[in-house]
Motif scaffolding. Sequence first.
Motif, PDB file in Angstrom:
ATOM      1  N   ASN A 171       0.644  -1.126   0.156  1.00  0.00           N
ATOM      2  CA  ASN A 171      -0.145  -0.062   0.075  1.00  0.00           C
ATOM      3  C   ASN A 171       0.713   1.412  -0.110  1.00  0.00           C
ATOM      4  N   LEU A 172       1.075   1.761  -0.953  1.00  0.00           N
ATOM      5  CA  LEU A 172       2.170   2.780  -1.573  1.00  0.00           C
ATOM      6  C   LEU A 172       1.694   4.100  -0.539  1.00  0.00           C
ATOM      7  N   ARG A 173       0.539   4.406  -0.338  1.00  0.00           N
ATOM      8  CA  ARG A 173       0.410   5.746   0.308  1.00  0.00           C
ATOM      9  C   ARG A 173      -0.194   5.638   1.600  1.00  0.00           C
ATOM     10  N   PHE A 174       0.189   4.621   2.543  1.00  0.00           N
ATOM     11  CA  PHE A 174      -0.356   4.399   3.949  1.00  0.00           C
ATOM     12  C   PHE A 174       0.399   5.055   4.723  1.00  0.00           C
ATOM     13  N   GLU A 175      -0.124   6.008   5.806  1.00  0.00           N
ATOM     14  CA  GLU A 175       0.727   6.824   6.649  1.00  0.00           C
ATOM     15  C   GLU A 175       0.261   6.914   7.751  1.00  0.00           C
ATOM     16  N   THR A 176      -0.783   6.438   8.264  1.00  0.00           N
ATOM     17  CA  THR A 176      -1.231   6.594   9.926  1.00  0.00           C
ATOM     18  C   THR A 176      -1.706   5.523  10.268  1.00  0.00           C
ATOM     19  N   PRO A 177      -1.179   4.430  11.015  1.00  0.00           N
ATOM     20  CA  PRO A 177      -1.907   3.429  11.617  1.00  0.00           C
ATOM     21  C   PRO A 177      -2.802   3.499  12.490  1.00  0.00           C
ATOM     22  N   MET A 178      -4.010   2.902  12.495  1.00  0.00           N
ATOM     23  CA  MET A 178      -5.002   3.169  13.885  1.00  0.00           C
ATOM     24  C   MET A 178      -4.477   2.378  14.963  1.00  0.00           C
ATOM     25  N   LYS A 179      -4.482   2.973  15.880  1.00  0.00           N
ATOM     26  CA  LYS A 179      -4.072   2.211  17.197  1.00  0.00           C
ATOM     27  C   LYS A 179      -4.958   1.095  17.652  1.00  0.00           C
ATOM     28  N   GLU A 180      -6.281   1.070  17.206  1.00  0.00           N
ATOM     29  CA  GLU A 180      -7.243   0.234  17.584  1.00  0.00           C
ATOM     30  C   GLU A 180      -7.064  -1.176  16.949  1.00  0.00           C
ATOM     31  N   LEU A 181      -6.257  -1.152  15.823  1.00  0.00           N
ATOM     32  CA  LEU A 181      -6.215  -2.392  14.893  1.00  0.00           C
ATOM     33  C   LEU A 181      -4.632  -2.821  15.199  1.00  0.00           C
ATOM     34  N   PRO A 182      -4.594  -4.421  15.411  1.00  0.00           N
ATOM     35  CA  PRO A 182      -3.443  -4.995  15.877  1.00  0.00           C
ATOM     36  C   PRO A 182      -2.574  -5.063  14.418  1.00  0.00           C
ATOM     37  N   PHE A 183      -2.588  -4.589  13.499  1.00  0.00           N
ATOM     38  CA  PHE A 183      -2.012  -4.909  12.243  1.00  0.00           C
ATOM     39  C   PHE A 183      -1.810  -3.651  11.403  1.00  0.00           C
ATOM     40  N   THR A 184      -0.962  -3.825  10.311  1.00  0.00           N
ATOM     41  CA  THR A 184      -0.915  -2.517   9.592  1.00  0.00           C
ATOM     42  C   THR A 184      -0.843  -2.977   8.100  1.00  0.00           C
ATOM     43  N   PRO A 185      -1.051  -2.390   6.948  1.00  0.00           N
ATOM     44  CA  PRO A 185      -0.730  -2.977   5.588  1.00  0.00           C
ATOM     45  C   PRO A 185       0.499  -3.078   5.306  1.00  0.00           C
ATOM     46  N   ALA A 186       0.954  -3.718   4.354  1.00  0.00           N
ATOM     47  CA  ALA A 186       2.271  -3.933   3.931  1.00  0.00           C
ATOM     48  C   ALA A 186       2.594  -2.593   3.328  1.00  0.00           C
ATOM     49  N   VAL A 187       3.798  -2.148   3.308  1.00  0.00           N
ATOM     50  CA  VAL A 187       4.265  -0.932   2.894  1.00  0.00           C
ATOM     51  C   VAL A 187       5.373  -1.092   1.868  1.00  0.00           C
ATOM     52  N   GLU A 188       5.907  -2.232   1.755  1.00  0.00           N
ATOM     53  CA  GLU A 188       6.883  -2.590   0.799  1.00  0.00           C
ATOM     54  C   GLU A 188       6.642  -4.219   0.284  1.00  0.00           C
ATOM     55  N   LEU A 189       7.129  -4.107  -0.933  1.00  0.00           N
ATOM     56  CA  LEU A 189       7.110  -5.422  -1.725  1.00  0.00           C
ATOM     57  C   LEU A 189       7.509  -6.869  -0.763  1.00  0.00           C
ATOM     58  N   GLN A 190       6.615  -7.731  -0.654  1.00  0.00           N
ATOM     59  CA  GLN A 190       7.163  -8.906   0.291  1.00  0.00           C
ATOM     60  C   GLN A 190       6.785 -10.180  -0.504  1.00  0.00           C
ATOM     61  N   SER A 191       7.635 -11.204  -0.324  1.00  0.00           N
ATOM     62  CA  SER A 191       7.401 -12.709  -0.755  1.00  0.00           C
ATOM     63  C   SER A 191       6.792 -13.667   0.485  1.00  0.00           C
ATOM     64  N   LYS A 192       5.579 -14.091   0.157  1.00  0.00           N
ATOM     65  CA  LYS A 192       4.919 -15.011   1.141  1.00  0.00           C
ATOM     66  C   LYS A 192       4.144 -15.939   0.398  1.00  0.00           C
ATOM     67  N   GLU A 193       4.009 -17.184   1.101  1.00  0.00           N
ATOM     68  CA  GLU A 193       2.945 -18.155   0.296  1.00  0.00           C
ATOM     69  C   GLU A 193       1.665 -17.571   0.625  1.00  0.00           C
ATOM     70  N   ILE A 194       0.823 -17.244  -0.421  1.00  0.00           N
ATOM     71  CA  ILE A 194      -0.530 -16.941  -0.534  1.00  0.00           C
ATOM     72  C   ILE A 194      -1.638 -18.025  -0.871  1.00  0.00           C
TER      73      ILE A 194
END
Length: 60
Positions: A15-38
């Motif tokens: 997510n290229l334009r993600f700036e401010t995480p929500m403190k209520e959520l235990p996760f944040t979007p990926a901000v850089e390209l990642q390799s994972k099993e999907i």
Amino acid sequence: MYATIAIEKGIVFPNLRFETPMKELPFTPAVELQSKEIRHVMSNSFGFGGNCSSLVFSKV
């Protein structure tokens, strides 16, 4: 298209334009390209006049 590429290649697109995480959520979007099993992805398309759809793709 990106959803099926993510499953095929095992890529998490950032997510290229993600700036401010929500403190209520235990996760944040990926901000850089990642390799994972999907195994599952969901693609949402929102259109004018209520022409919306969601597709779920799964790797067998």
